[in-house]
Enzyme design. Structure first.
Site, mmCIF file in Angstrom:
data_model
loop_
_atom_site.group_PDB
_atom_site.id
_atom_site.type_symbol
_atom_site.label_atom_id
_atom_site.label_comp_id
_atom_site.label_asym_id
_atom_site.label_seq_id
_atom_site.Cartn_x
_atom_site.Cartn_y
_atom_site.Cartn_z
ATOM 1 N N GLU A 267 0.830 -1.202 0.000
ATOM 2 C CA GLU A 267 0.000 0.000 0.000
ATOM 3 C C GLU A 267 0.870 1.260 0.000
ATOM 4 O O GLU A 267 0.645 2.206 0.766
ATOM 5 C CB GLU A 267 -0.972 -0.010 1.184
ATOM 6 C CG GLU A 267 -2.030 -1.097 1.079
ATOM 7 C CD GLU A 267 -3.123 -0.983 2.117
ATOM 8 O OE1 GLU A 267 -4.266 -1.325 1.802
ATOM 9 O OE2 GLU A 267 -2.833 -0.547 3.255
ATOM 10 N N GLU B 241 -6.498 -7.761 -0.715
ATOM 11 C CA GLU B 241 -6.927 -7.737 0.687
ATOM 12 C C GLU B 241 -8.431 -7.510 0.699
ATOM 13 O O GLU B 241 -8.898 -6.371 0.641
ATOM 14 C CB GLU B 241 -6.219 -6.649 1.496
ATOM 15 C CG GLU B 241 -4.757 -6.903 1.753
ATOM 16 C CD GLU B 241 -4.157 -5.890 2.727
ATOM 17 O OE1 GLU B 241 -4.926 -5.226 3.460
ATOM 18 O OE2 GLU B 241 -2.917 -5.760 2.742
#
Length: 588
Positions: free
Chosen positions: A158, A234
């Protein structure tokens, strides 16, 4: 040997279209003797892949002291994944977030003077290079084209939420490829244009992280990943908890519907988490988005497999959804195991944080944990107070307390200063000696507070005047436990009349056979608990978590010893085992 690649529209396994049905299972959050059980249950839910982060600070807590054995044996974990017939996705970071201590970065690295984390800073990249090459020594022979399970490796984590240093990402790719990694490389970012732009570079396959509104999120992802398969790396099926909050859950029907929407769109998925596990020891992280919130010891995450490894209602709902899109094993799913209940009195052993007031060198101002090279979660600060009128009170203040301070004057507890509560000062009575026991309650794992200093920050003052002349000694609960084992106080000894620190307690409970257990901490204050020498983790009266999970492999038939290292006060000196987890009021 098998092959794995990325085609124009699909992942390709041996040249054939392939959908990844993965579940997150962090080896470092599960006792290694229970890895096989959790992996098998992932297969029984219909998954074909296991995903795990690699926690750098678990493998190298001190520079050049690398450990890949026991609980850190990533190679064995991947071999068990392969033995179950599953593939593996590995995410070595170097930054992982994961609500893990310091986001997975070692303290020795983040405390380095002038270093720029998660960037193309040569000093940072030099250490990352050595780390990734060590990880690659484990991964390279276990790639799919060499007969192993590893099909994807992720670059960073991320990153678009943190920065946009393309040179940094290029260097990570170069190191990874030079180390022998040949499988496809991916990135993951939240499905926002800014993050997807900044978090990847050409040649890396972009994926996204989200838990709802699949169609809209995938549309955003497609705008940045024009070809190839869409993947939610995710899929958030639950959430993490922090001390003082509620136990977060997601409705089973809602979560199953979101998974169905994702799969019906043809996307691949990694369910985060399939099994959350436990932040054993002192490994929990913390968030700070305006307020410091340390993560609980339990990482149950409201996942399909609960903290103790039992299938939940969500497990069966997800299994039913997956069965609409892929074969699911026609094998019985184990039911939840029964756990024993028992109780026993806790016997006091004595103080465990007290020590000579003159211990350690003198410092002008309180040194940080980093300045003391302290990996321990506690530092005991001691200074002499200037004279004051008997019976008067004075205002003790610090620039900042990171993260909690237990304050005593002449050995008598007088109060507590909490970072979470936004406190920096405390009125204290007159006296001669001030003791401040500071606890690091979890290092921030997200955003730009990574690697921040811990301890008493800045100059201490007393009624506005600088308070100089401090001695500071790190205190490790495990070392203190070992010392108590070697030389305990006589059972039942009243050792608390003259100490300036917290107390240690012990109880024994007999079991008919080894078993997973739930240790109820109701009536306790704040501290650490051990089972047969294994550090289970932290407990706090603030909740929401009330029970600590005790994995079966650390128990035994016959007598089992439990030790409680209390920092404040036990209202009820009783040790209780209860049959199920008590993780607090639910919040959906």
């Amino acid at each position: 040997m098998a092959t794995f690649s990325i085609g124009e529209t699909d992942f390709l396994r041996d040249g054939q279209p392939h959908r990844i049905l993965s579940g997150a299972l962090h080896y470092f959050r599960v006792h290694p003797d229970q890895w096989q059980d959790r992996i098998r249950k992932a297969r029984l839910m219909g998954l074909n892949t296991i995903e795990t982060y690699v926690a750098w600070n678990a493998h190298e807590p001190r520079r050049c002291e690398w450990d890949a054995t026991g609980a850190n044996d990533l190679g064995r974990f991947l071999d068990l994944v392969a033995a179950e017939g599953l593939d593996a996705i590995v995410r070595p970071g170097p930054y992982i977030c994961a609500e893990w201590h310091n986001g997975g970065l070692p303290v020795w690295l983040t405390r380095a003077e002038g270093i720029r984390l998660r960037s193309s800073d040569p000093a940072f990249l030099a250490e990352v290079d050595a780390y990734l090459r060590r990880v690659s020594e484990i991964l390279v022979p276990r790639q799919i084209d060499r007969g192993g399970p590893v099909v994807l490796v992720q670059i960073e984590n991320e990153y678009g939420a943190y920065g946009d240093d393309a040179a940094y990402l290029h260097e990570l790719v170069r190191i990874t490829r030079d180390s022998g990694i040949t499988v496809p490389l991916t990135t993951v970012d939240q499905p926002q244009d800014r993050m997807l732009r900044g978090g990847s570079i050409p040649g890396l396959h972009r994926t996204a992280s989200f838990g709802s509104h699949a169609a809209r999120r995938l549309e955003t992802l497609r705008a940045h990943q024009a070809t190839g398969p869409l993947m939610c790396s995710e899929f958030w099926d639950g959430w993490f908890d922090w001390w003082g909050g509620a136990h977060h859950t997601t409705g089973v029907e809602d979560a199953a519907a979101e998974l169905d929407a994702l799969l019906s769109a043809g996307a691949s998925v990694n369910i985060y988490m399939f099994h959350g596990g436990t932040n054993f020891g002192l490994t929990n992280g913390a968030n700070h988005k305006g307020r410091y919130l340390p993560i609980t010891t339990s990482y149950d995450y409201d996942a399909p497999l609960d903290e103790a490894g039992d299938p939940t209602e969500k497990f069966h709902a997800f299994r039913a959804v997956i069965a609409r899109y892929a074969p699911v094993p026609d094998e019985p799913v184990p039911s939840s195991a029964s756990r024993p209940s028992a109780c026993a009195p806790l016997v006091p052993l004595g103080a465990w944080t007290a020590g000579p007031a003159a211990a350690g060198p003198m410092h002008e101002d309180p040194p940080s944990f980093e300045a003391l090279d302290a990996l321990a979660p506690l530092v005991r600060y001691v200074t002499e107070l200037p004279p004051a009128a008997t019976g008067s009170t004075r205002l003790l203040a610090f620039g900042e307390v990171r993260d909690a301070a237990h304050v005593a004057v002449d050995g008598v507890p007088v109060g507590r200063i909490s970072r979470t509560a936004g406190e920096r000062s405390l009125r204290i009575p007159s006296g001669r000696r001030l003791t401040v026991l500071v606890e690091e309650q979890g290092r921030v794992n997200y955003d730009h507070r990574l690697g921040e200093a811990k301890g008493l920050i800045g100059t201490a003052t007393l009624d506005g005047e600088p308070l100089h002349g401090w001695r500071a000694v790190p205190i490790d609960p495990t070392a203190a436990f070992t010392s108590l084992e070697a030389d305990p106080a006589p059972p039942g000894a009243d050792a608390f009349d003259s100490v300036d620190g917290p107390s240690a307690w012990r109880a024994e409970i007999a079991l008919d056979a080894p078993s997973d257990l739930f240790l109820d901490t109701a009536g306790w204050g704040e501290g650490y608990a051990f089972a047969n020498g294994f550090l289970l983790g932290r407990y706090r009266r603030t909740g929401p978590q009330r029970t600590l999970f005790v994995p079966e492999p650390v128990t035994r038939a016959g007598a089992n010893t439990f030790t409680v290292m209390e920092l404040e006060h036990l209202d009820d000196p009783t040790l209780r085992l209860v049959p199920e987890a008590l993780l607090g009021p639910r919040e959906e």
